[in-house]
Write an enzyme that holds these catalytic residues in place. Structure first.
Site, short mmCIF file in Angstrom:
data_model
loop_
_atom_site.label_atom_id
_atom_site.label_comp_id
_atom_site.label_asym_id
_atom_site.label_seq_id
_atom_site.Cartn_x
_atom_site.Cartn_y
_atom_site.Cartn_z
N GLY A 287 49.41 82.40 47.10
CA GLY A 287 49.08 82.02 45.74
C GLY A 287 48.15 80.83 45.76
N SER A 288 47.83 80.32 44.58
CA SER A 288 46.95 79.15 44.48
C SER A 288 47.75 77.89 44.80
CB SER A 288 46.39 79.05 43.06
OG SER A 288 47.44 78.75 42.15
N GLU B 250 51.18 76.76 55.18
CA GLU B 250 49.72 76.55 55.21
C GLU B 250 49.05 77.48 56.23
OE1 GLU B 250 48.40 74.81 52.93
OE2 GLU B 250 49.76 73.18 52.39
N CYS C 106 47.78 77.66 34.44
CA CYS C 106 46.45 77.08 34.28
C CYS C 106 46.56 75.71 33.61
CB CYS C 106 45.55 78.00 33.45
SG CYS C 106 43.91 77.30 33.16
ZN LIG Z 1 42.90 78.94 31.80
#
Ligand SMILES: [Zn+2]
Length: 198
Positions: A17-18, A91, A147
């Site tokens: 994932g991010s 990582e 986000c």
């Molecule tokens: Zn967004």
């Protein structure tokens, strides 16, 4: 997921994932469950990642677990003890291209191998060797952040500073989680906010 372990059957789990999506937290959660079940666990992290601690994995939410630094996939393989049952790797994107083969080797020895890592770099490009690991893993978990601009599910790591190095260690202030719409890879370029003189 916590998978019921059959005798001497190994496999590979990948968590991608991010940044800020909870990958390390999920890895730590799985490893802790194995430790509670008294399984023999070893955890590795790339020697390059010295952000918080030399001998621990620390998630952004301060969860912490002991980890051995490994300088390469070969070094990791050499450090795995014969009686280890669960191998955790954090990582994974900072390891070299030999990491997938090392994971296959360990799974073949009957070990449960869990690798967490970024699946994309700051430009949104697949971040090797994670895509390769996704292809060969039995179990895949994709974690999403939220986000930081609009609150939608975030799959991208937005770099906020000008730097073209693929690996730039940092956390808050250097990176943000962004959704598809708010992600802007050009932000990391020197010419992104400096208008051309004319
Ligand atoms: Zn967004």
């Amino acid at each position: 997921m916590d998978v019921v372990r059959a005798a001497s059957q190994g496999w590979i789990e990948v968590i991608v994932g991010s940044m800020f999506s909870g990958k390390s937290e999920e890895l730590i959660r799985r490893v802790r469950r194995a430790q509670i079940a008294r399984q023999r666990v070893q955890i590795f992290k790339p020697a390059v990642d010295v952000r918080y601690s030399d001998d621990h994995i620390v998630s952004h939410s301060e969860l912490k677990i002991e980890a051995e630094p490994a300088s390469s996939a070969a070094d990791l393989l050499a450090k795995v003890r014969p009686d280890t049952e669960v191998v955790g790797v954090d990582e994974g994107q900072f390891f070299d291209a030999a990491l997938p083969a090392a994971c296959v080797e360990l799974a073949g020895r009957g070990m449960r191998v869990i690798v967490a890592g970024l699946d994309q770099d700051y430009l949104g490009r697949p971040f090797e060797p994670m895509p390769h690991l996704l292809a060969i893993a039995e179990f895949i978990t994709k974690t999403r952040a939220i986000c930081m601009v609009c609150g939608n599910p975030a799959n991208h790591t937005q770099r906020l500073v000008h730097n073209a190095d693929r690996v730039l260690l940092g956390a808050h202030g250097t990176y943000e989680a962004r959704c598809r719409r708010c992600f802007d890879p050009t932000l990391s370029r020197q010419d992104a906010v400096v208008p051309a003189a004319n």
